[in-house]
Design a protein around this motif. Sequence first.
Motif: not given
Length: 122
Positions: A49, A58-60, A62, A65-66, A69
């Motif tokens: 992340a 912000t970038y995650y 795959d 993600r979800g 944080t």
Amino acid sequence: QVQLVESGGGLVQAGGSLRLSCAASGRTFSTYDMAWFRQAPGKEREFVAAIRWSGGGTYYADSVRGRFTISRDNAKNTVALQMNSLKPEDTAVYYCNAGGERSGSYYSMDYWGKGTLVTVSS
């Protein structure tokens, strides 16, 4: 120049949560985008992340993600990674990194902490 120290790793059961923290020294912390990477045994280090210097983006990966944080507090020179719904495949050493943005993507600079181990048991 920035020095990074990670903390918060440990052993947790699958489905549990952990919060990692990275403390940075140096007055230029707020000018860097920040990221978390991880490296599982026998595997290459991978991106987890990232967060823009302002906290505005912000970038995650795959795979997280979800569930994860990333956040930062520029007044305290810290960046955090809240990890929920942990899975055994999240087991790795987690590293904090300082970097920047180029063509819409995060790029890492050679500023790394020593890492903190996260172990998720099934």
